[in-house]
Write a protein that holds these residues in place. Structure first.
Motif, mmCIF file in Angstrom:
data_model
loop_
_atom_site.group_PDB
_atom_site.id
_atom_site.type_symbol
_atom_site.label_atom_id
_atom_site.label_comp_id
_atom_site.label_asym_id
_atom_site.label_seq_id
_atom_site.Cartn_x
_atom_site.Cartn_y
_atom_site.Cartn_z
ATOM 1 N N LYS A 163 -4.253 0.354 44.010
ATOM 2 C CA LYS A 163 -4.658 0.502 42.462
ATOM 3 C C LYS A 163 -4.751 2.038 42.298
ATOM 4 C CE LYS A 163 -6.120 -4.032 41.633
ATOM 5 N NZ LYS A 163 -7.525 -5.093 41.072
ATOM 6 N N PRO A 164 -4.135 2.605 41.371
ATOM 7 C CA PRO A 164 -4.087 4.276 41.388
ATOM 8 C C PRO A 164 -5.483 4.601 40.885
ATOM 9 C CG PRO A 164 -2.450 3.270 39.640
ATOM 10 C CD PRO A 164 -2.977 2.203 40.673
ATOM 11 N N PHE A 165 -6.042 5.667 41.256
ATOM 12 C CA PHE A 165 -7.230 6.284 40.701
ATOM 13 C C PHE A 165 -7.079 7.843 40.667
ATOM 14 C CE2 PHE A 165 -8.128 5.489 45.130
ATOM 15 C CZ PHE A 165 -8.780 6.613 45.612
ATOM 16 N N GLY A 166 -7.649 8.463 40.011
ATOM 17 C CA GLY A 166 -7.751 9.881 39.964
ATOM 18 C C GLY A 166 -9.334 10.500 40.345
ATOM 19 N N PHE A 167 -9.270 11.787 40.921
ATOM 20 C CA PHE A 167 -10.533 12.154 41.417
ATOM 21 C C PHE A 167 -10.283 13.685 41.630
ATOM 22 C CE2 PHE A 167 -7.947 11.498 45.173
ATOM 23 C CZ PHE A 167 -8.033 12.816 46.030
#
Length: 250
Positions: A163-167
């Motif tokens: 599941k995509p996530f940004g950081f």
């Protein structure tokens, strides 16, 4: 005429000790005398000495060496947030967590590890981490020291469930220098920067080098992969080489 061969056993240069709080630290040493010390609390490099035993990193005299507060000094790992640009605590939670040692690390093909001693540390989210940042990840940090005493940090963040996530991410490095007025940074001239002392207003650097006459808190954008910190009083230059990290904070 015969030939001599020096065999360097990397395992003999890798030691795990405990600090005065009972927290594990990894000590890396190379035959010429250089060393690095990494705490499992925060995955933080807290010491880096050259072959003459001179400390290259700064640690505040007011630093607290006890969890849950991150130590001010060394090289902090800022993840999954840098600064206060997000909903998490300042610089994220990675620097306030216990990491583990991977005793069977995979090869990193783009780097030659034959002339280095290194350790791989791992961070995975706890239940509390998932409550404030609900993403499944594995953070691998490799800290390596070359025969000549060069220090390299390599990070890999793996998405566990797809599941995509940004950081955002940074190595928050504290270098040991003399009088700050004797220090200059080269490689950031003509760049745009965000000034945190002026509510992140954007400016363009006008000087031929960065010098320090008063407080500076800036993020230089789209910086080159090589930046130099020159300390005239100590006659020492730190050459910082980076990949995949576009900005530099001063």
């Amino acid at each position: 005429m015969g030939h001599s061969v020096t065999v360097w056993d990397q395992r003999s240069e890798f030691e795990v000790t405990k600090d005065w709080n009972g927290i594990d630290q990894v000590v890396l040493r190379v035959p010429r005398g250089a060393s690095a010390r990494v705490s499992l609390f925060g995955g933080q490099v807290i010491s880096w000495r050259n072959e003459r035993g001179e400390e290259q990193l700064f640690t505040s005299s007011k630093a607290i060496f006890k969890p849950p507060k991150a130590m001010r000094g060394g090289i902090q790992i800022c993840f999954p947030q840098f600064g206060n640009c997000g909903s998490l605590e300042q610089h994220g939670f990675a620097r306030n967590r216990m990491w583990s040692i991977d005793n069977d690390p995979p090869p990193l093909h783009q780097h030659n590890d034959n002339d280095k001693v290194f350790v791989d540390l791992l961070l995975k989210p706890s239940e509390d981490d998932m409550k404030c940042w609900p993403h499944h990840f594995e953070f691998r940090l490799r800290v390596s020291l070359t025969m000549t005493g060069d220090l390299t940090l390599t990070s890999r963040i793996r998405n566990i469930n797809g599941k995509p996530f940004g950081f955002s991410f940074a190595y928050h490095s504290y270098f040991s220098v003399s009088d700050i007025s004797e220090v200059r940074i080269e490689g950031l001239e003509t760049l745009d920067y965000l000034d945190n002392l002026c509510e992140r207003e954007r400016f363009t650097e006008q000087g031929d080098a960065i010098t320090f006459e008063n407080e500076v808190d800036r993020v230089y954008l789209s910086s080159p992969n090589v930046v130099a910190v020159l300390d005239h009083e100590k006659k020492r230059t730190f050459v910082i080489r980076k990949e995949g990290l576009p900005d530099v904070a001063t």
